[in-house]
Design a protein around this motif. Structure first.
Motif, PDB file in Angstrom:
ATOM      1  N   GLU A  49      14.207  -3.609  43.424  1.00  0.00           N
ATOM      2  CA  GLU A  49      12.583  -3.680  44.214  1.00  0.00           C
ATOM      3  C   GLU A  49      12.346  -2.526  44.790  1.00  0.00           C
ATOM      4  O   GLU A  49      11.334  -2.147  45.141  1.00  0.00           O
ATOM      5  N   ALA A  50      13.143  -1.581  45.287  1.00  0.00           N
ATOM      6  CA  ALA A  50      12.865  -0.435  46.006  1.00  0.00           C
ATOM      7  C   ALA A  50      12.777   0.687  45.020  1.00  0.00           C
ATOM      8  O   ALA A  50      12.079   1.878  45.330  1.00  0.00           O
ATOM      9  N   TYR A  51      12.814   0.560  43.613  1.00  0.00           N
ATOM     10  CA  TYR A  51      12.827   1.532  42.729  1.00  0.00           C
ATOM     11  C   TYR A  51      11.387   2.214  42.689  1.00  0.00           C
ATOM     12  O   TYR A  51      11.127   3.499  42.585  1.00  0.00           O
ATOM     13  N   GLY A  52      10.410   1.470  42.640  1.00  0.00           N
ATOM     14  CA  GLY A  52       9.121   2.038  42.314  1.00  0.00           C
ATOM     15  C   GLY A  52       8.578   3.018  43.543  1.00  0.00           C
ATOM     16  O   GLY A  52       8.231   3.858  43.327  1.00  0.00           O
ATOM     17  N   ALA A  53       8.867   2.677  44.722  1.00  0.00           N
ATOM     18  CA  ALA A  53       8.577   3.316  45.840  1.00  0.00           C
ATOM     19  C   ALA A  53       9.153   4.574  45.842  1.00  0.00           C
ATOM     20  O   ALA A  53       8.720   5.859  46.172  1.00  0.00           O
ATOM     21  N   LYS A  54      10.552   4.576  45.685  1.00  0.00           N
ATOM     22  CA  LYS A  54      11.249   5.776  45.588  1.00  0.00           C
ATOM     23  C   LYS A  54      10.991   6.593  44.244  1.00  0.00           C
ATOM     24  O   LYS A  54      10.955   7.872  44.680  1.00  0.00           O
ATOM     25  N   MET A  55      10.548   6.350  43.168  1.00  0.00           N
ATOM     26  CA  MET A  55      10.195   6.920  42.149  1.00  0.00           C
ATOM     27  C   MET A  55       9.004   7.810  42.650  1.00  0.00           C
ATOM     28  O   MET A  55       8.817   8.963  42.121  1.00  0.00           O
ATOM     29  N   GLU A  56       7.813   7.187  43.181  1.00  0.00           N
ATOM     30  CA  GLU A  56       6.797   7.568  43.785  1.00  0.00           C
ATOM     31  C   GLU A  56       6.927   8.675  44.603  1.00  0.00           C
ATOM     32  O   GLU A  56       6.540   9.913  44.391  1.00  0.00           O
ATOM     33  N   ALA A 116      16.068   1.020  28.657  1.00  0.00           N
ATOM     34  CA  ALA A 116      16.448   0.046  27.603  1.00  0.00           C
ATOM     35  C   ALA A 116      17.913  -0.924  27.865  1.00  0.00           C
ATOM     36  O   ALA A 116      17.943  -1.579  27.047  1.00  0.00           O
ATOM     37  N   SER A 117      18.456  -0.376  28.992  1.00  0.00           N
ATOM     38  CA  SER A 117      19.844  -1.153  29.423  1.00  0.00           C
ATOM     39  C   SER A 117      19.753  -1.246  30.778  1.00  0.00           C
ATOM     40  O   SER A 117      19.196  -0.306  31.588  1.00  0.00           O
ATOM     41  N   GLY A 118      21.096  -1.821  31.201  1.00  0.00           N
ATOM     42  CA  GLY A 118      21.300  -2.167  32.502  1.00  0.00           C
ATOM     43  C   GLY A 118      21.636  -3.559  32.884  1.00  0.00           C
ATOM     44  O   GLY A 118      21.765  -4.445  32.041  1.00  0.00           O
ATOM     45  N   ASP A 119      22.009  -3.758  34.106  1.00  0.00           N
ATOM     46  CA  ASP A 119      22.197  -5.243  34.504  1.00  0.00           C
ATOM     47  C   ASP A 119      20.929  -6.403  34.214  1.00  0.00           C
ATOM     48  O   ASP A 119      19.852  -5.999  34.431  1.00  0.00           O
ATOM     49  N   LYS A 120      21.454  -7.066  33.133  1.00  0.00           N
ATOM     50  CA  LYS A 120      20.384  -8.036  32.523  1.00  0.00           C
ATOM     51  C   LYS A 120      19.524  -8.898  33.825  1.00  0.00           C
ATOM     52  O   LYS A 120      18.603  -9.036  33.411  1.00  0.00           O
ATOM     53  N   HIS A 121      20.036  -8.872  34.832  1.00  0.00           N
ATOM     54  CA  HIS A 121      19.718  -9.729  36.059  1.00  0.00           C
ATOM     55  C   HIS A 121      18.407  -9.066  36.400  1.00  0.00           C
ATOM     56  O   HIS A 121      17.381  -9.601  36.906  1.00  0.00           O
ATOM     57  N   TYR A 122      18.548  -7.792  36.677  1.00  0.00           N
ATOM     58  CA  TYR A 122      17.388  -6.958  37.455  1.00  0.00           C
ATOM     59  C   TYR A 122      16.675  -5.866  36.627  1.00  0.00           C
ATOM     60  O   TYR A 122      15.899  -4.956  37.090  1.00  0.00           O
ATOM     61  N   ILE A 123      17.172  -5.712  35.203  1.00  0.00           N
ATOM     62  CA  ILE A 123      16.649  -4.762  34.528  1.00  0.00           C
ATOM     63  C   ILE A 123      15.001  -4.700  34.368  1.00  0.00           C
ATOM     64  O   ILE A 123      14.329  -3.770  34.505  1.00  0.00           O
ATOM     65  N   ASP A 124      14.468  -6.152  34.512  1.00  0.00           N
ATOM     66  CA  ASP A 124      13.309  -6.129  34.238  1.00  0.00           C
ATOM     67  C   ASP A 124      12.310  -5.753  35.656  1.00  0.00           C
ATOM     68  O   ASP A 124      11.337  -5.404  35.554  1.00  0.00           O
ATOM     69  N   VAL A 125      12.982  -5.736  36.568  1.00  0.00           N
ATOM     70  CA  VAL A 125      12.244  -5.384  37.812  1.00  0.00           C
ATOM     71  C   VAL A 125      12.211  -3.875  37.920  1.00  0.00           C
ATOM     72  O   VAL A 125      11.208  -3.364  38.386  1.00  0.00           O
ATOM     73  N   VAL A 126      13.262  -2.991  37.497  1.00  0.00           N
ATOM     74  CA  VAL A 126      13.112  -1.660  37.499  1.00  0.00           C
ATOM     75  C   VAL A 126      11.995  -1.339  36.248  1.00  0.00           C
ATOM     76  O   VAL A 126      11.173  -0.494  36.406  1.00  0.00           O
TER      77      VAL A 126
END
Length: 237
Positions: A146-153, A176-186
């Protein structure tokens, strides 16, 4: 003759694991990734040389590197440029790195800025865009994702400021890959990032290696071509 410089950064899928199995690269270089005298690479020693796969061999040196998207990108873009132009690739990606390690002040970020500056100054050239593929390491927990977007900006704003290129194009790849639980959040953060001169290429659906984490050689070729088309569509004038 002009040198058009592109920064390649992020983690392992940018540095390239195409053709890597059991810590060995199969050595297969697709036609789309073959060397071209007009495609150069900024080596770890801060010298320009003819680019060859694996582009990150002396950068992501702790891991085995294979085919990434960089050469396919350059070879696809080159015919769209003036006949005497040269493409300069600046590999900076390091496998297994979460975005917190790419914050301003951290080693990886500062090294990327330094290499970008040296590349532009050493032999001339203009930084045209950053190609960024990272985020798999940020799918490990909800808080991190959940912190990814702000850090990317912040990363994009800081990089533009430190390179004194306020409109520097930034093309990121949605993972296209990563932990299936939180990949959609990133992925949501990547696909919805709303900054000027930022485009997104979606890697979802591209073929993965048997490790189910890294793109295959064929997928890396396709991704490189997708990145080139995105650059031409949005930024080539």
């Amino acid at each position: 003759m002009g040198k058009q410089i592109f920064i390649l950064s992020g983690q392992s899928n940018m540095s390239g694991r195409g053709g890597v199995l059991h810590r060995r690269w199969d050595g297969v270089v697709p036609p789309e990734c073959r060397p071209n005298p007009s495609v150069l690479r900024f080596a770890a020693a801060s010298l320009w040389e003819e680019a060859r796969v694996p582009l990150h061999a002396d950068i992501d040196a702790a891991k085995v590197c294979g085919v990434g998207p960089g050469m396919a990108f350059a070879n696809a873009l080159l015919p769209r440029l003036p006949a005497d132009d040269v493409i300069g690739l600046v590999p900076c990606a390091i496998g297994g790195t979460p975005i917190r390690e790419w914050e301003r002040g951290c080693h990886l970020y500062e090294k990327m800025v330094r290499r970008a500056r040296e590349a532009a100054e050493g032999g001339g050239g203009e930084i045209k865009a950053v190609l960024w593929y990272q985020g798999e390491s940020d799918t490990s927990s909800r808080d991190v994702a959940e912190a990814y977007g702000a850090k990317m900006e912040s990363l994009i704003r800081d990089l533009r400021s430190d390179l004194q290129l306020p409109s520097l194009p930034f093309i990121q790849v949605a993972i296209a890959s990563g932990d299936k639980h939180y990949i959609d959040v990133v992925r949501e953060a990547q696909l919805q990032l709303n900054l000027p001169n930022v485009a997104c290429v979606d890697a979802m659906g591209l073929q993965l290696n048997s490790d189910r984490l890294h793109l295959s050689t064929e997928a890396q070729v396709l991704l490189g071509e997708m990145l080139a088309e995105t650059y031409v569509k949005h930024y080539l004038t």
